[in-house]
Design a protein around this motif. Structure first.
Motif, PDB file in Angstrom:
ATOM      1  N   THR A   1      -5.120  12.361  -7.249  1.00 25.24           N
ATOM      2  CA  THR A   1      -4.986  12.165  -8.687  1.00 25.24           C
ATOM      3  C   THR A   1      -4.804  13.506  -9.391  1.00 25.24           C
TER       4      THR A   1
ATOM      5  N   THR B   1       0.203  -0.149 -10.528  1.00 25.34           N
ATOM      6  CA  THR B   1       0.444   0.285  -9.158  1.00 25.34           C
ATOM      7  C   THR B   1       1.731  -0.330  -8.611  1.00 25.34           C
ATOM      8  N   HIS B   2       2.567   0.529  -8.025  1.00 25.73           N
ATOM      9  CA  HIS B   2       3.853   0.083  -7.510  1.00 25.73           C
ATOM     10  C   HIS B   2       4.354   1.078  -6.467  1.00 25.73           C
ATOM     11  N   THR B   3       5.452   0.743  -5.817  1.00 28.26           N
ATOM     12  CA  THR B   3       6.088   1.639  -4.857  1.00 28.26           C
ATOM     13  C   THR B   3       7.591   1.662  -5.122  1.00 28.26           C
TER      14      THR B   3
ATOM     15  N   PHE C   1      -1.560   8.701  -6.438  1.00 29.85           N
ATOM     16  CA  PHE C   1      -0.960   7.908  -5.370  1.00 29.85           C
ATOM     17  C   PHE C   1      -1.908   7.863  -4.184  1.00 29.85           C
TER      18      PHE C   1
ATOM     19  N   SER D   1       6.232  -3.981  -7.517  1.00 28.93           N
ATOM     20  CA  SER D   1       4.968  -4.029  -8.249  1.00 28.93           C
ATOM     21  C   SER D   1       3.891  -4.625  -7.362  1.00 28.93           C
TER      22      SER D   1
ATOM     23  N   VAL E   1       2.086   3.826  -2.696  1.00 25.00           N
ATOM     24  CA  VAL E   1       1.583   3.164  -3.900  1.00 25.00           C
ATOM     25  C   VAL E   1       1.127   4.221  -4.901  1.00 25.00           C
ATOM     26  N   HIS E   2       1.573   4.087  -6.156  1.00 21.25           N
ATOM     27  CA  HIS E   2       1.204   5.065  -7.170  1.00 21.25           C
ATOM     28  C   HIS E   2       1.154   4.419  -8.550  1.00 21.25           C
ATOM     29  N   TYR E   3       0.685   5.196  -9.548  1.00 22.74           N
ATOM     30  CA  TYR E   3       0.546   4.696 -10.919  1.00 22.74           C
ATOM     31  C   TYR E   3       0.594   5.865 -11.882  1.00 22.74           C
TER      32      TYR E   3
END
Length: 212
Positions: A129, A99-101, A120, A171, A145-147
């Motif tokens: 998703t 997860t990060h931006t 996200f 992160s 925030v997403h992955y």
């Protein structure tokens, strides 16, 4: 008269909002491109090589961990002022881009090989998703925030485009647990105990380099 006043108000609101829109992305430049200078501040001779980046291939037989190759302003100086950059992401089976931006740009991801599960979270706390396959594209809105996760048995490769020469990456795990935030603060924030927080911190902190 009332409608005239309303129109004036709307016009003033749009004018006042215009500077905010300008600063929302990369600053505009007043030339075709930014010419690099030497240590004395003298402009350097620019050839077509300056506009070519050849470092976008993954190393031969990389380790079985998630890896990313970036072509941002840092790696490719010709991008300065151009409001665009790329990243190439490699996902061996079972790996995740945590997860990060990206605080300065949205991300448009294209799956080149394999399959990815992505998601996200918006500012209302709703999770979006999607399972992607080769040829699918997915946009991660700016700052959210997403992955990405490869839950399949084969390799996955994706290409990400950004609307900034320096999108930035924050992160979530490293920012929360790897930057020195007090253990008690984190324990109370996550409604857990200090021992659990310290365990998470230890897992995210690389061991100290050996001294010669």
């Amino acid at each position: 008269m009332a409608s005239f006043h309303a129109l004036v108000f709307v016009a003033l609101a749009l004018v006042s909002a215009a500077p905010m829109a300008v600063v929302a992305g990369d600053p505009d430049i007043l030339t075709d491109f930014v010419v690099p200078t030497n240590l004395l501040g003298v402009p350097m001779n620019v050839t077509a090589d300056f506009f070519t980046y050849t470092g976008f291939a993954f190393p031969f037989l990389p380790p079985a961990t998630f890896s990313v190759m970036k072509a941002s302003m840092k790696e490719f100086p010709a991008l300065e002022g151009q409001s665009v950059s790329y990243a190439k992401l490699r996902f061996p089976p079972g790996t995740v881009n945590p997860t990060h931006t990206h605080p300065r740009a949205a991300e448009l991801l294209l799956v080149l090989e394999g399959a990815l599960s992505v998601g996200f979270v918006d500012t209302a706390g709703k999770l979006y998703t999607k399972d992607l396959v080769v040829g699918d594209m997915f946009v991660f809105p700016k700052g959210l925030v997403h992955y990405q996760y490869n839950q399949g048995a084969g390799l996955a490769v994706a290409l990400s485009a950004f609307g900034s020469a320096n999108a930035g990456t924050v992160s979530v795990p490293l920012t929360v647990f790897g930057t020195g935030v007090d253990d008690v603060v984190l324990a109370k924030s996550f409604k857990t105990d200090v021992a659990t927080v310290q365990k998470l911190k230890a897992a995210l902190t690389p061991p100290p380099s050996p001294k010669n």
